[in-house]
Design a protein around this motif. Structure first.
Motif, PDB file in Angstrom:
ATOM      1  N   VAL A  51      33.009  39.536  41.211  1.00 34.64           N
ATOM      2  CA  VAL A  51      32.207  39.045  40.080  1.00 34.64           C
ATOM      3  C   VAL A  51      33.105  38.231  39.137  1.00 34.64           C
ATOM      4  N   PHE A  52      34.288  38.756  38.877  1.00 33.90           N
ATOM      5  CA  PHE A  52      35.233  38.023  38.033  1.00 33.90           C
ATOM      6  C   PHE A  52      35.559  36.663  38.654  1.00 33.90           C
ATOM      7  N   ARG A  53      35.806  36.643  39.971  1.00 30.55           N
ATOM      8  CA  ARG A  53      36.191  35.384  40.638  1.00 30.55           C
ATOM      9  C   ARG A  53      35.071  34.357  40.619  1.00 30.55           C
ATOM     10  N   LYS A  54      33.831  34.825  40.722  1.00 28.29           N
ATOM     11  CA  LYS A  54      32.687  33.904  40.691  1.00 28.29           C
ATOM     12  C   LYS A  54      32.596  33.252  39.296  1.00 28.29           C
ATOM     13  N   LEU A  55      32.737  34.081  38.251  1.00 31.08           N
ATOM     14  CA  LEU A  55      32.696  33.551  36.878  1.00 31.08           C
ATOM     15  C   LEU A  55      33.846  32.557  36.666  1.00 31.08           C
ATOM     16  N   GLU A  56      34.995  32.918  37.169  1.00 31.01           N
ATOM     17  CA  GLU A  56      36.191  32.076  37.021  1.00 31.01           C
ATOM     18  C   GLU A  56      35.977  30.730  37.732  1.00 31.01           C
ATOM     19  N   HIS A  57      35.391  30.789  38.912  1.00 30.38           N
ATOM     20  CA  HIS A  57      35.104  29.574  39.683  1.00 30.38           C
ATOM     21  C   HIS A  57      34.181  28.646  38.883  1.00 30.38           C
ATOM     22  N   GLY A  82      50.268  29.941  37.636  1.00 28.24           N
ATOM     23  CA  GLY A  82      51.400  30.840  37.893  1.00 28.24           C
ATOM     24  C   GLY A  82      50.964  32.276  37.717  1.00 28.24           C
ATOM     25  N   LEU A  83      51.850  33.167  38.062  1.00 31.27           N
ATOM     26  CA  LEU A  83      51.523  34.593  38.017  1.00 31.27           C
ATOM     27  C   LEU A  83      51.341  35.099  36.588  1.00 31.27           C
ATOM     28  N   MET A  84      50.767  36.279  36.474  1.00 30.58           N
ATOM     29  CA  MET A  84      50.664  36.943  35.179  1.00 30.58           C
ATOM     30  C   MET A  84      52.072  37.076  34.582  1.00 30.58           C
ATOM     31  N   GLY A  85      52.196  36.740  33.303  1.00 26.40           N
ATOM     32  CA  GLY A  85      53.499  36.815  32.654  1.00 26.40           C
ATOM     33  C   GLY A  85      54.304  35.537  32.758  1.00 26.40           C
ATOM     34  N   LEU A  94      52.258  36.699  48.235  1.00 29.21           N
ATOM     35  CA  LEU A  94      50.967  36.245  48.773  1.00 29.21           C
ATOM     36  C   LEU A  94      50.584  34.851  48.291  1.00 29.21           C
ATOM     37  N   ARG A  95      50.921  34.571  47.035  1.00 25.54           N
ATOM     38  CA  ARG A  95      50.422  33.336  46.412  1.00 25.54           C
ATOM     39  C   ARG A  95      51.408  32.175  46.408  1.00 25.54           C
ATOM     40  N   GLU A  96      52.612  32.431  46.823  1.00 23.13           N
ATOM     41  CA  GLU A  96      53.671  31.400  46.759  1.00 23.13           C
ATOM     42  C   GLU A  96      53.193  30.058  47.348  1.00 23.13           C
ATOM     43  N   ALA A 121      44.959  26.688  30.597  1.00 22.83           N
ATOM     44  CA  ALA A 121      45.766  27.780  31.154  1.00 22.83           C
ATOM     45  C   ALA A 121      44.873  28.559  32.103  1.00 22.83           C
ATOM     46  N   CYS A 122      45.264  28.614  33.367  1.00 25.53           N
ATOM     47  CA  CYS A 122      44.466  29.322  34.369  1.00 25.53           C
ATOM     48  C   CYS A 122      44.874  30.788  34.434  1.00 25.53           C
ATOM     49  N   GLY A 123      43.957  31.631  34.881  1.00 25.34           N
ATOM     50  CA  GLY A 123      44.332  32.997  35.233  1.00 25.34           C
ATOM     51  C   GLY A 123      45.235  32.926  36.467  1.00 25.34           C
ATOM     52  N   GLY A 124      46.007  33.994  36.686  1.00 25.26           N
ATOM     53  CA  GLY A 124      46.970  33.971  37.790  1.00 25.26           C
ATOM     54  C   GLY A 124      46.350  33.726  39.155  1.00 25.26           C
ATOM     55  N   GLY A 125      45.086  34.160  39.332  1.00 24.67           N
ATOM     56  CA  GLY A 125      44.465  34.032  40.657  1.00 24.67           C
ATOM     57  C   GLY A 125      43.516  32.856  40.781  1.00 24.67           C
ATOM     58  N   GLY A 152      45.233  45.252  29.783  1.00 23.03           N
ATOM     59  CA  GLY A 152      44.118  44.322  29.978  1.00 23.03           C
ATOM     60  C   GLY A 152      44.157  43.610  31.322  1.00 23.03           C
ATOM     61  N   ARG A 153      45.145  43.896  32.150  1.00 24.36           N
ATOM     62  CA  ARG A 153      45.264  43.234  33.453  1.00 24.36           C
ATOM     63  C   ARG A 153      45.043  44.263  34.565  1.00 24.36           C
ATOM     64  N   PRO A 154      43.813  44.311  35.072  1.00 23.60           N
ATOM     65  CA  PRO A 154      43.476  45.378  36.031  1.00 23.60           C
ATOM     66  C   PRO A 154      44.356  45.388  37.279  1.00 23.60           C
ATOM     67  N   LEU A 155      44.820  44.221  37.709  1.00 24.36           N
ATOM     68  CA  LEU A 155      45.619  44.193  38.946  1.00 24.36           C
ATOM     69  C   LEU A 155      47.006  44.795  38.739  1.00 24.36           C
ATOM     70  N   LEU A 156      47.382  45.012  37.485  1.00 26.42           N
ATOM     71  CA  LEU A 156      48.715  45.566  37.211  1.00 26.42           C
ATOM     72  C   LEU A 156      48.662  47.024  36.765  1.00 26.42           C
TER      73      LEU A 156
END
Ligand code: S3P
Length: 173
Positions: free
Chosen positions: A57-63, A10-13, A137-139, A79-83, A119-123
Motif C-alpha cells: 500500500v505504501f509503495r502504491k501511494l509512493e508510485h 539513496g538509502l535511509m540515513g 539489494l539496491r546497489e 527527496a525520494c524515500g529509500g525504496g 518512524g522507519r518500519p524497515l529498520l
C-alpha cells in the motif's frame, strides 16, 4: 533556468531530506519529500501505513506521488524515500524528468544518522542488518537510476550540498 528537477536518492540515513532542503533554498525552488507527500495524502504516518496495509500500500501511494511530482511544470528539488526507485516506472519517470543524484554512505555512517528512529518500519528489528541487506539489494538499482553519485561519508552537509549542486549543474549544462 533548466526545467529538470533535482532528485536525491539513496538509502535511509543518506541525508536526502537535509541536503535537499538546503539545495532547494540555494536554487530558490520548492522542496518536496515523497514520504511527506505520501503521509499527507494517506493522512497517516509511514509506520501506520505499513502496519495497516503493509508495504504494498505504501509503495502504491509512493508510485502515484512520484508520477505527480515528476509532472510538475515547476522544477523542484525532490527527496525520494529509500525504496522509491525500486519501482521501475518511478525510476524511469524520475530519470526522464530530473537529474538523479545518489547520496552514498557506508552502513555504519547511515546507522549513526538514522539513530533509533522508530518512524522507519524497515529498520525496526535490526537496523544495521537491514541497512546492510538493503544496500546490497539496491546497489545496482541506485546505480541504474542515478545520473551522478556523491560519496557523503567524509563530508559535512555544506560540502555534500556543494557536491550535489556541482553534479546537477554539470548534468544540465
Ligand atoms: C524506505 C525509506 C523511507 C520510507 C520508508 C521505506 C525504504 O524513507 O520511504 O520507511 O524502503 O528504504 P527515507 O529513506 O527518507 O528514510
Amino acid at each position: 533556468m533548466t526545467g529538470k528537477h533535482l532528485v536525491l536518492i539513496g538509502l535511509m540515513g543518506a541525508g536526502k531530506t537535509t541536503v535537499g532542503l538546503e539545495c532547494a533554498s540555494r536554487l530558490e525552488r520548492a522542496f518536496v519529500d515523497t514520504d511527506d507527500l505520501v503521509t499527507s495524502i494517506a493522512n497517516m504516518s509511514v509506520e501506520a501505513i505499513f502496519a495497516d496495509g503493509g508495504e504494498p500500500v505504501f509503495r502504491k501511494l509512493e508510485h502515484d506521488v512520484v508520477a505527480d511530482v515528476c509532472a510538475s511544470p515547476m522544477p523542484l528539488v525532490i527527496a525520494c524515500g529509500g525504496g522509491t526507485v525500486v519501482d521501475p516506472e518511478s525510476r524511469r519517470a524520475l530519470r526522464a524528468a530530473g537529474v538523479v543524484i545518489w547520496l552514498r554512505a557506508p552502513t555504519a555512517t547511515l546507522l549513526s544518522r538514522v539513530g533509533d528512529d522508530s518512524g522507519r518500519p524497515l529498520l525496526r528489528d535490526d537496523p544495521e542488518g537491514a541497512l546492510e541487506r538493503l544496500g546490497r539489494l539496491r546497489e545496482l538499482t541506485y546505480e541504474a537510476a542515478a545520473h551522478a553519485e556523491v560519496d557523503t561519508d567524509d563530508l559535512d552537509v555544506p560540502a555534500v550540498v556543494a557536491a550535489v549542486l556541482a553534479a546537477y549543474e554539470a548534468a544540465v549544462a
